[in-house]
Design an enzyme around this catalytic site. Sequence first.
Site, PDB file in Angstrom:
ATOM      1  N   LYS A  84       0.840  -1.209   0.000  1.00 20.26           N
ATOM      2  CA  LYS A  84       0.000   0.000   0.000  1.00 20.26           C
ATOM      3  C   LYS A  84       0.873   1.255   0.000  1.00 20.26           C
ATOM      4  CE  LYS A  84      -3.655  -2.634   2.133  1.00 20.26           C
ATOM      5  NZ  LYS A  84      -4.186  -3.229   3.348  1.00 20.26           N
ATOM      6  N   GLN A 142      -4.882  -2.217   9.566  1.00 20.31           N
ATOM      7  CA  GLN A 142      -4.609  -3.493   8.902  1.00 20.31           C
ATOM      8  C   GLN A 142      -5.117  -4.661   9.764  1.00 20.31           C
ATOM      9  OE1 GLN A 142      -3.180  -3.877   5.758  1.00 20.31           O
ATOM     10  NE2 GLN A 142      -3.754  -6.011   6.040  1.00 20.31           N
ATOM     11  N   ASP A 173     -11.499   1.634   3.703  1.00 18.60           N
ATOM     12  CA  ASP A 173     -11.598   0.177   3.538  1.00 18.60           C
ATOM     13  C   ASP A 173     -13.059  -0.255   3.363  1.00 18.60           C
ATOM     14  OD1 ASP A 173      -9.563  -1.648   3.263  1.00 18.60           O
ATOM     15  OD2 ASP A 173      -9.123  -1.805   5.407  1.00 18.60           O
TER      16      ASP A 173
END
Length: 286
Positions: free
Chosen positions: A53, A97, A120
């Site tokens: 990322k 994450q 997300d």
Amino acid sequence: MAEVIYGSEIAAEIKAELKIQMDALKQENARLPRLVVILVGAHPASLSYVSGKEKACAAIGMENELVKLGEDTTQEELLTLIQKYNEDEAVDGILVQLPLPKHINEAEILYAIAPDKDVDGFHPYNIGRMMMGSPTYLPCTPKGIMEVLRRITSVDLSGKHAVVIGRSNIVGKPIAQLLLQANATVTITHSKTAQIQSITKQADILIVAVGQPRMVTQDWIKPGAIVIDVGVNRDEQNRLCGDVDFDAVKDKAAYITPVPKGIGPMTIAMLLKNTYDAYLVHRKRK
Ligand code: NDP
């Protein structure tokens, strides 16, 4: 013989389009979109995902901050940090994450991220909007799959039978919802589904998100199907592979995504896209 759909190529196009936007913002001396990625602990797969990322942000000129926290970080510490970034007007996207260490309540953490920074697409508010078909930040992997399907231009999803293997909150459930909104007839299967192959064999579109190396073989496929392999696994030789037996299935399907270079790069491209979209929303509010 199937046409292989390289998500990596589609992702490169999307990133090139975003880079043009970043360059234009730099020309204007405007604030740039900023993504904060929070990693708790040092799970090897997570380290590799966050590094992917970071590199993707750098490649298009988007600002990225990686916050690495120790495995022993407490729930309160993590919530305090999220609150700080929620209030920071220079931050457009916050990503925690997953998976998180066992002592942390994952749901509470995802709820704590401001919905307008939830790039997300895992916050219940955004999931609810997705279920209602309202504009929102869609979860990145399902959004990437839909983009791949859209680019297979001859395929109209309306009236097609789409079968999803897997029912996770991250992939299986949301992709089923998005396919339904595209007027496909959707069947969701999982580890308790009886006679699963008799169902997958009816699929015009088969989405596989299981986490079992090469589980789906030729016998599971209807001739001419579109097969989207989301799985990321290591085989006995430690090679990256998907949930689909690519070499066998490619002879029977019409379209197939490979692993690697398939859905993985699309997921990252969609994260960048969501962050840019969040930036546009934040900029308009000022
Ligand atoms: P989960 O482990 O959360 O879910 C797996 C799903 O597969 C579950 O619903 C499970 O059923 C089902 N399942 C397991 N075994 C079988 C079986 N034998 N037959 C039918 N269904 C089965 O995984 P995720 O959805 O998070 O991820 C799936 C895969 O996709 C993984 O390999 C992951 O690494 C990969 N992934 C890739 C991404 C990318 O960007 N390319 C992004 C996210 C994930 P049940 O619910 O009954 O347990």
